[in-house]
Design an enzyme around this catalytic site. Structure first.
Site, PDB file in Angstrom:
ATOM      1  N   ASP A  32      13.575  -8.666   7.160  1.00 32.08           N
ATOM      2  CA  ASP A  32      13.686  -7.522   8.176  1.00 32.08           C
ATOM      3  C   ASP A  32      13.512  -8.127   9.664  1.00 32.08           C
ATOM      4  OD1 ASP A  32      11.337  -8.776   8.550  1.00 32.08           O
ATOM      5  OD2 ASP A  32       9.854  -6.606   7.392  1.00 32.08           O
ATOM      6  N   ASN A  46      -0.294  -1.106   3.343  1.00 34.57           N
ATOM      7  CA  ASN A  46      -0.187  -0.203   2.763  1.00 34.57           C
ATOM      8  C   ASN A  46       0.970  -0.152   1.539  1.00 34.57           C
ATOM      9  OD1 ASN A  46       1.956  -0.576   3.726  1.00 34.57           O
ATOM     10  ND2 ASN A  46       2.639   1.632   5.181  1.00 34.57           N
ATOM     11  N   HIS A  80       3.880  -1.483   2.037  1.00 35.81           N
ATOM     12  CA  HIS A  80       4.900  -1.800   1.590  1.00 35.81           C
ATOM     13  C   HIS A  80       5.394  -3.197   2.096  1.00 35.81           C
ATOM     14  CE1 HIS A  80       4.332  -3.099   6.012  1.00 35.81           C
ATOM     15  NE2 HIS A  80       4.580  -4.570   5.891  1.00 35.81           N
ATOM     16  N   GLU A 122       8.567   1.365   3.535  1.00 37.43           N
ATOM     17  CA  GLU A 122       7.333   2.002   3.782  1.00 37.43           C
ATOM     18  C   GLU A 122       7.425   2.705   2.714  1.00 37.43           C
ATOM     19  OE1 GLU A 122       5.640   0.771   5.664  1.00 37.43           O
ATOM     20  OE2 GLU A 122       6.355   1.353   7.832  1.00 37.43           O
TER      21      GLU A 122
HETATM   22  C1  GLP Z   1       5.037  -7.247   8.485  1.00 41.84           C
HETATM   23  C2  GLP Z   1       6.738  -7.327   7.449  1.00 41.84           C
HETATM   24  C3  GLP Z   1       6.377  -8.077   6.009  1.00 41.84           C
HETATM   25  C4  GLP Z   1       5.031  -8.664   5.855  1.00 41.84           C
HETATM   26  C5  GLP Z   1       3.271  -7.604   5.907  1.00 41.84           C
HETATM   27  C6  GLP Z   1       2.526  -8.521   5.846  1.00 41.84           C
HETATM   28  O1  GLP Z   1       5.490  -5.507   8.385  1.00 41.84           O
HETATM   29  N1  GLP Z   1       7.547  -6.805   7.701  1.00 41.84           N
HETATM   30  O2  GLP Z   1       6.973  -8.415   5.424  1.00 41.84           O
HETATM   31  O3  GLP Z   1       4.987  -8.517   4.756  1.00 41.84           O
HETATM   32  O4  GLP Z   1       3.769  -7.556   7.572  1.00 41.84           O
HETATM   33  O5  GLP Z   1       2.013  -8.942   7.379  1.00 41.84           O
HETATM   34  P1  GLP Z   1       0.672  -9.950   7.323  1.00 41.84           P
HETATM   35  O6  GLP Z   1       1.116 -10.822   6.424  1.00 41.84           O
HETATM   36  O7  GLP Z   1       0.388 -10.338   8.700  1.00 41.84           O
HETATM   37  O8  GLP Z   1       0.005  -9.116   6.392  1.00 41.84           O
END
Ligand code: GLP
Length: 242
Positions: A68, A137, A139, A144
């Site tokens: 993404d 959440n 995702h 989402e």
């Molecule tokens: C972002 C990314 C996700 C990732 C998530 C978790 O929103 N788009 O791919 O898994 O954050 O982030 P973190 O690893 O900082 O908790």
């Protein structure tokens, strides 16, 4: 079915995950790698770069696809995923520049960009090893929680929860982009193998929910239960409510 491997801490999780990359790339030098951003995979990228510096892993023929990218955030912005990948991995990894794929969140025509990225994925796919983190959440990528999920690459309006969560990376919450491009559930679920990383006690609730959930669009990661080769690697803190 999701296999679960619980390790002591983030460093141990990175080491375990790195072994999967090492054996894949030893068997298949031109493997297609699905890469992720967020704070969770940072120790893994460090570990992979360490192995690379010891000549224990070679990315020269690998083809990389990120999940993404934010929309309307310049690539040079510290928090753009293009910049993240460069800083955390690409500047020291020997992945050919034309094999580093990230959606362009600044494209003139974002719908066309989704199509382009989707076509590239179909051309090179399926992904051999998809790395995933999980949002608090539920995702994955930026798919989402919603009443329906998208199969292909799409533009997504980030949920309030995600904007709030990701505001820790920006100076103010208002700076967090409202939209992003994300690959859809199809390219994630058609990957041959998936590693889901969950680290830290702030992931304990969602890890518990995931492991006890049926398959629901309200917890996009729950679709991983359908896949036959998913390993959830989590540390003791993230596993503490299981
Ligand atoms: C972002 C990314 C996700 C990732 C998530 C978790 O929103 N788009 O791919 O898994 O954050 O982030 P973190 O690893 O900082 O908790």
């Amino acid at each position: 079915m999701i296999k679960i491997e619980i390790v002591k801490d983030a460093g141990a999780a990175a080491k375990v995950a790195a072994t999967h990359y090492k054996s894949l790339l030893n068997d298949k030098a031109n493997a297609v790698l699905g890469l992720a951003t967020g704070s969770t995979p940072i120790p893994l990228y460090k570990e992979l770069l360490e192995l690379h510096s010891e000549n224990a892993i070679d990315f020269s023929q690998s083809i990389c696809f990120n999940l993404d990218e934010y929309c309307d955030l310049p690539n040079t912005h510290r928090e753009s995923y293009a910049n993240f990948m460069y800083e955390q991995f690409y500047h020291l990894a020997n992945v050919e520049e034309n094999n580093r794929h990230i959606p362009d969140g600044n494209a003139h025509d974002l719908e066309k960009e989704c199509e382009r990225y989707n076509d590239l994925l179909s051309q090179h796919g399926p992904i051999d090893l998809q790395l995933l983190g999980i949002g608090r959440n539920g995702h994955i990528g930026f798919n989402e929680p919603n009443t329906e999920l998208k199969a292909g690459t799409h533009i997504v309006k980030l949920s309030e929860a995600t904007v709030k969560d990701n505001s820790r990376f920006f100076e103010e919450e208002e700076e967090v982009p409202a939209f992003a491009i994300s690959v859809g559930m199809k390219s994630i679920l058609s990957s041959k193998k998936i590693i889901l990383l969950a680290i830290g006690e702030e992931k304990a609730k969602i890890v518990h929910a995931l492991m006890h959930s049926g398959i629901t669009t309200l917890l996009p990661a729950s679709f991983l239960h359908i896949h036959t080769n998913v390993t959830l690697i989590c540390d003791e803190a993230a596993a503490s409510l299981l």
